[in-house]
Write a protein that holds these residues in place. Structure first.
Motif, PDB file in Angstrom:
ATOM      1  N   VAL A   1       1.454   1.201  -5.678  1.00 31.08           N
ATOM      2  CA  VAL A   1       2.426   1.705  -4.691  1.00 31.08           C
ATOM      3  C   VAL A   1       1.878   1.479  -3.286  1.00 31.08           C
ATOM      4  O   VAL A   1       2.588   1.022  -2.381  1.00 31.08           O
ATOM      5  CB  VAL A   1       2.721   3.200  -4.930  1.00 31.08           C
ATOM      6  N   GLN A   2       0.599   1.765  -3.099  1.00 27.10           N
ATOM      7  CA  GLN A   2      -0.041   1.573  -1.798  1.00 27.10           C
ATOM      8  C   GLN A   2       0.009   0.113  -1.353  1.00 27.10           C
ATOM      9  O   GLN A   2       0.013  -0.188  -0.156  1.00 27.10           O
ATOM     10  CB  GLN A   2      -1.496   2.040  -1.868  1.00 27.10           C
ATOM     11  N   LEU A   3       0.070  -0.775  -2.309  1.00 25.53           N
ATOM     12  CA  LEU A   3       0.089  -2.208  -2.031  1.00 25.53           C
ATOM     13  C   LEU A   3       1.200  -2.597  -1.054  1.00 25.53           C
ATOM     14  O   LEU A   3       1.036  -3.536  -0.269  1.00 25.53           O
ATOM     15  CB  LEU A   3       0.257  -2.968  -3.353  1.00 25.53           C
ATOM     16  N   TYR A   4       2.317  -1.877  -1.079  1.00 21.08           N
ATOM     17  CA  TYR A   4       3.449  -2.278  -0.236  1.00 21.08           C
ATOM     18  C   TYR A   4       3.073  -2.287   1.239  1.00 21.08           C
ATOM     19  O   TYR A   4       3.610  -3.076   2.027  1.00 21.08           O
ATOM     20  CB  TYR A   4       4.657  -1.368  -0.477  1.00 21.08           C
ATOM     21  N   ALA A   5       2.140  -1.426   1.626  1.00 20.79           N
ATOM     22  CA  ALA A   5       1.764  -1.327   3.033  1.00 20.79           C
ATOM     23  C   ALA A   5       0.951  -2.530   3.503  1.00 20.79           C
ATOM     24  O   ALA A   5       0.860  -2.780   4.710  1.00 20.79           O
ATOM     25  CB  ALA A   5       0.964  -0.047   3.272  1.00 20.79           C
TER      26      ALA A   5
END
Length: 265
Positions: A99-103
């Motif tokens: 999920v953090q990857l999107y940033a």
């Protein structure tokens, strides 16, 4: 008393010597018995100290997962996810990283990586593997103005000072998005600790070309959250061994450039 008086002088000297030797022996045994716990404690402290200087297998597993997800290498991400789950990474840990990857790599890469995680979990379930589910955040994530305040506080703590710069004055929206979405929505989710999030960020940025300033910045943040220089060097080696030479080279260059400007490292 009569028996003692009947002992010949020669025998008396021999018995005294025997008694002395026995007394010394018991005394040494007592000293050893008293010293053993202290020695064991010292050994335990040494082992703990050594272990604390190394990344855990769980932390190491995050790096290739983050790197392969960031570049969209789904087959190798599949392998890295399986290996991570095998070493004790929870479903929640893996999901939070992706999920953090999107940033850092955008929503498409994040969505594709999450889809791959779902495939991995389904296949493992069919093989009878019961993976650790992990935890949800311990508190609800703020919204509105409260989220901006929380994100700003998190960003300041991670970086070590308030973040300012010409680009944020030129484009105030990007400053707000960083504070609310990245350091607010994501870093407020405490079911993945900040050290793990920074290792994930390191893996993501090292795998991408052209983001060296951001990679170096997050190397510094990693030090701020308690990851040691030795552990960061180990992380570089993990990228070398499990990802590829180019990814490791970018991470190594960023780390050495940072440490060269920091006395004592």
């Amino acid at each position: 008393m009569t028996q003692i008086n009947n002992i010949t002088p020669g025998k008396s000297n021999i018995q005294r010597r025997i008694a002395y030797v026995l007394a010394m022996s018991f005394g040494l045994i007592a000293v050893v018995c008293q010293a053993t716990p202290a020695l064991q404690e010292s050994q335990n402290m040494t082992s703990t100290s050594i272990a604390s200087e190394l990344l855990s297998v769980r932390q190491q597993a995050i790096l290739p997962i983050a790197a392969f997800a960031a570049v969209g290498d789904l087959p190798r991400l599949n392998t890295a996810l399986n290996q991570g789950l095998d070493t004790g990474l929870s479903v929640s840990d893996a999901r939070e990283v992706l999920v953090q990857l999107y940033a850092y790599a955008g929503f498409p890469r994040s969505l594709n990586a999450l889809g791959e995680l779902m495939k991995v979990l389904d296949a493992r379930k069919q093989r009878g593997i019961q993976d650790i589910q992990g935890q949800a955040p311990s508190h609800s994530i703020p919204t509105g103005e409260a989220l901006l305040i929380a994100g700003t506080a998190n960003q300041t703590k991670l970086v070590g000072s308030p973040v300012k710069g010409p680009v944020f004055y030129f484009a105030p929206a990007i400053d707000e998005y960083l504070k609310t979405h990245l350091f607010g929505d994501i870093f407020e989710r405490d079911n993945l600790d900040w050290q793990s999030r920074e290792l994930a960020t390191m893996g993501m940025l090292a795998s991408l070309q052209g983001v060296e300033p951001q990679l170096q910045a997050h190397m510094r943040i990693s030090l701020n959250v308690g990851i040691t220089a030795k552990q960061l060097r180990q992380a570089v080696q993990v990228l070398e061994d499990r990802v590829d030479a180019d990814t490791a080279m970018r991470a190594r260059n960023a780390l050495e450039h940072l440490l060269a400007a920091m006395p004592g490292h």
